[in-house]
Enzyme design. Structure first.
Site, short mmCIF file in Angstrom:
data_model
loop_
_atom_site.label_atom_id
_atom_site.label_comp_id
_atom_site.label_asym_id
_atom_site.label_seq_id
_atom_site.Cartn_x
_atom_site.Cartn_y
_atom_site.Cartn_z
N HIS A 19 0.81 -1.24 0.00
CA HIS A 19 0.00 0.00 0.00
C HIS A 19 0.83 1.27 0.00
CE1 HIS A 19 1.04 0.10 4.26
NE2 HIS A 19 0.67 1.36 4.25
C1 UD1 Z 1 -1.75 6.23 5.18
C2 UD1 Z 1 -0.41 6.77 5.70
C3 UD1 Z 1 0.62 5.66 5.66
C4 UD1 Z 1 0.13 4.42 6.37
C5 UD1 Z 1 -1.23 4.01 5.86
C6 UD1 Z 1 -1.77 2.90 6.70
C7 UD1 Z 1 0.01 9.16 5.24
C8 UD1 Z 1 0.78 10.10 4.41
N1 UD1 Z 1 0.09 7.87 4.87
O1 UD1 Z 1 -1.55 5.88 3.83
O2 UD1 Z 1 1.80 6.11 6.30
O3 UD1 Z 1 1.05 3.38 6.17
O4 UD1 Z 1 -2.14 5.12 5.95
O5 UD1 Z 1 -2.73 2.14 6.01
O6 UD1 Z 1 -0.62 9.55 6.18
N2 UD1 Z 1 -8.98 5.24 1.04
C9 UD1 Z 1 -10.23 4.70 0.98
N3 UD1 Z 1 -10.81 4.32 2.15
C10 UD1 Z 1 -10.22 4.47 3.36
C11 UD1 Z 1 -8.92 5.02 3.39
C12 UD1 Z 1 -8.32 5.41 2.22
O7 UD1 Z 1 -10.83 4.55 -0.08
O8 UD1 Z 1 -10.80 4.11 4.39
C13 UD1 Z 1 -8.35 5.64 -0.25
C14 UD1 Z 1 -8.61 7.10 -0.59
O9 UD1 Z 1 -8.89 7.17 -1.94
C15 UD1 Z 1 -7.28 7.77 -0.37
C16 UD1 Z 1 -6.26 6.63 -0.56
O10 UD1 Z 1 -6.95 5.46 -0.16
O11 UD1 Z 1 -7.07 8.78 -1.29
C17 UD1 Z 1 -5.05 6.80 0.31
O12 UD1 Z 1 -5.42 7.08 1.64
P1 UD1 Z 1 -4.47 8.00 2.56
O13 UD1 Z 1 -5.02 8.04 3.93
O14 UD1 Z 1 -4.18 9.25 1.86
O15 UD1 Z 1 -3.10 7.22 2.55
P2 UD1 Z 1 -2.76 5.71 2.83
O16 UD1 Z 1 -2.18 5.14 1.60
O17 UD1 Z 1 -3.91 5.03 3.45
N1 UDP Z 2 -3.79 -4.94 9.00
C1 UDP Z 2 -5.09 -5.38 9.25
N2 UDP Z 2 -5.85 -5.76 8.16
C2 UDP Z 2 -5.39 -5.72 6.89
C3 UDP Z 2 -4.07 -5.25 6.67
C4 UDP Z 2 -3.29 -4.86 7.74
O1 UDP Z 2 -5.53 -5.45 10.38
O2 UDP Z 2 -6.14 -6.06 5.98
C5 UDP Z 2 -2.97 -4.52 10.15
C6 UDP Z 2 -1.59 -5.13 10.21
O3 UDP Z 2 -1.64 -6.41 10.83
C7 UDP Z 2 -0.85 -4.11 11.02
C8 UDP Z 2 -1.46 -2.80 10.58
O4 UDP Z 2 -2.73 -3.14 10.02
O5 UDP Z 2 -1.10 -4.25 12.41
C9 UDP Z 2 -0.57 -2.19 9.55
O6 UDP Z 2 -1.24 -1.22 8.86
P1 UDP Z 2 -0.78 -0.75 7.42
O7 UDP Z 2 -0.05 -1.83 6.74
O8 UDP Z 2 -1.99 -0.21 6.79
O9 UDP Z 2 0.16 0.49 7.75
P2 UDP Z 2 1.69 0.67 8.17
O10 UDP Z 2 1.98 -0.20 9.33
O11 UDP Z 2 2.52 0.37 6.98
O12 UDP Z 2 1.77 2.12 8.49
#
Ligand code: UD1
Ligand code: UDP
Length: 360
Positions: free
Chosen positions: A209
């Site tokens: 992701h």
């Molecule tokens: C964010 C964090 C990243 C973290 C990740 C955990 C920042 C800069 N990045 O990245 O460090 O590892 O969360 O998962 O804060 N979206 C949905 N539904 C949701 C959430 C997101 O559709 O519930 C889609 C939206 O289109 C959005 C895109 O995902 O534009 C990215 O979401 P965003 O929160 O900007 O960044 P993440 O990639 O989730």
């Molecule tokens: N995780 C979860 N369901 C999923 C994918 C990840 O519960 O479908 C959990 C994972 O086990 C970990 C946390 O989410 O505890 C990590 O989140 P993510 O990978 O989104 O973000 P990051 O840790 O890279 O910031």
């Protein structure tokens, strides 16, 4: 009584906050007020964690536009500022390195409210990552810096942030607390193996992701090619993050493995515990692989969790197809050795609570 205003907004922050809030609830001298910034909003990215993990209902829950970093952060800042003014907390608590982290720290700092940062000191030394910018800025304006590892402590020393006016302490990792506590519940409550008809040790678990992978067509295509090649030989389970889903569609790329919706933490723990190996660019999952004695192939060019690569428990494979295939082959038949303790003893949340309520 110490009033703590906690700011969270993304999936990993819900999991970390679940561990800490559980301990805060037991304290008679700490009161917690919770802000959910709304950064993650789908049921499977947000509500499911509050339901399953018994996280208190947020006192404030914003709805934000997640289109660009600046817009998102600015909208959060406005909401958090209002809440800080109203609640007058003794300290604002933030987690990790997301835009919600930076917004919480910045709003508090501008109002001269002390900031406590959980997961302080981690560095990838790669400034193109939005997370690297968020964590450096957050550490700089934090007053209590709770480091999960000795490498994180070292980074803060080198940056000159371990000064007498700050609390800088290696507390261990709250994700380890969460993994230990919720693993027991996951055994009772997760049915994912049955639902997906999976036998233990019969599949690889993958997640992707990170923006540096998903938003770069070449890197994403190469990771997809590696997964599709591997899935000719191995069953691969991949819970798909919404960002990745969107980008796969945009680049017309197709995963040929078992793609499922994001799952809750109990199912995720069960999937990790029973897999053969993990392939991921997730920060959390790199460590959880280690907690549950699985090798991890890290789909990034660098990691903040350097102790895992140094100990040979994970391997940096980047996004190159051939490197990923080679790493899987190197690890596939090797028994996992879990010698050292890198992340504390499962009491990070308790240690943090002691520091939260003390004035020094
Ligand atoms: C964010 C964090 C990243 C973290 C990740 C955990 C920042 C800069 N990045 O990245 O460090 O590892 O969360 O998962 O804060 N979206 C949905 N539904 C949701 C959430 C997101 O559709 O519930 C889609 C939206 O289109 C959005 C895109 O995902 O534009 C990215 O979401 P965003 O929160 O900007 O960044 P993440 O990639 O989730
Ligand atoms: N995780 C979860 N369901 C999923 C994918 C990840 O519960 O479908 C959990 C994972 O086990 C970990 C946390 O989410 O505890 C990590 O989140 P993510 O990978 O989104 O973000 P990051 O840790 O890279 O910031």
């Amino acid at each position: 009584m110490t009033k703590v205003l906690t700011v969270i907004g993304t999936r990993p922050q819900f999991i970390k906050a679940a561990a800490v809030s559980r301990v805060i609830k037991e304290q008679t001298n700490i009161k917690e007020v919770l802000i959910h910034t709304g950064q993650h909003y789908d049921d499977v990215m947000s509500e499911i964690f509050f339901r399953e993990m018994d996280i208190p209902k947020p006192d404030y829950h914003f709805s934000i536009n997640t289109s660009t970093h600046a817009t998102m952060t600015a909208q959060m800042l406005e909401g958090i500022e209002q809440a800080v003014i109203k609640e007058k907390p003794d300290i604002v608590l933030v987690y990790g390195d997301t835009n919600s982290t930076l917004a919480g720290a910045l709003a508090a700092s501008k109002l001269h409210v002390p900031v406590a940062h959980i997961e302080a000191g981690l560095r990838s030394f790669y400034m193109d990552m939005p997370e690297e910018v968020n964590r450096i800025l957050t550490d700089r304006i934090s007053n209590k810096l709770f480091c999960p590892t000795s490498a994180a402590m070292h980074n803060l020393e080198v940056e000159g942030l371990n000064t007498p006016d700050r609390v800088v302490v290696n507390t261990g990792d709250v994700m380890y607390d969460a993994a230990l506590y919720y693993a027991k519940l996951a055994e009772e409550r997760s049915h994912i193996l049955h639902t997906l008809n999976l036998k233990p040790d019969s599949y690889l678990l993958a997640t992707v992701h990170r923006a540096e992978n998903t938003d770069n067509k070449e890197r994403l295509a190469s990771i997809v090619a590696a997964i599709n090649t591997l899935s000719k030989q191995h069953k691969i389970i991949l819970p798909l993050h919404p960002r990745t889903k969107k980008m796969l569609e945009q680049f017309h790329l197709e995963l040929e493995c078992t793609v499922i919706e994001p799952v809750g933490y109990f199912d995720m723990i069960s999937l990790i515990k029973n897999c053969h190996m993990v392939l991921t660019d997730s920060g959390g999952l790199q460590k959880e692989s280690y907690f549950f004695h699985k090798y991890c192939i890290t789909l990034r060019d660098q990691t903040e969790w350097v102790e895992l690569t140094q100990a040979g428990c994970s391997k940096i494979a980047g996004a190159e197809k051939e490197h990923i295939l080679q790493a899987v082959s190197d690890f596939y038949t090797k028994p996992f050795h879990n010698g050292s303790v890198f992340y504390g003893d499962g009491n990070a949340s308790r240690i943090i609570c002691q520091y939260l309520s003390s004035t020094s």
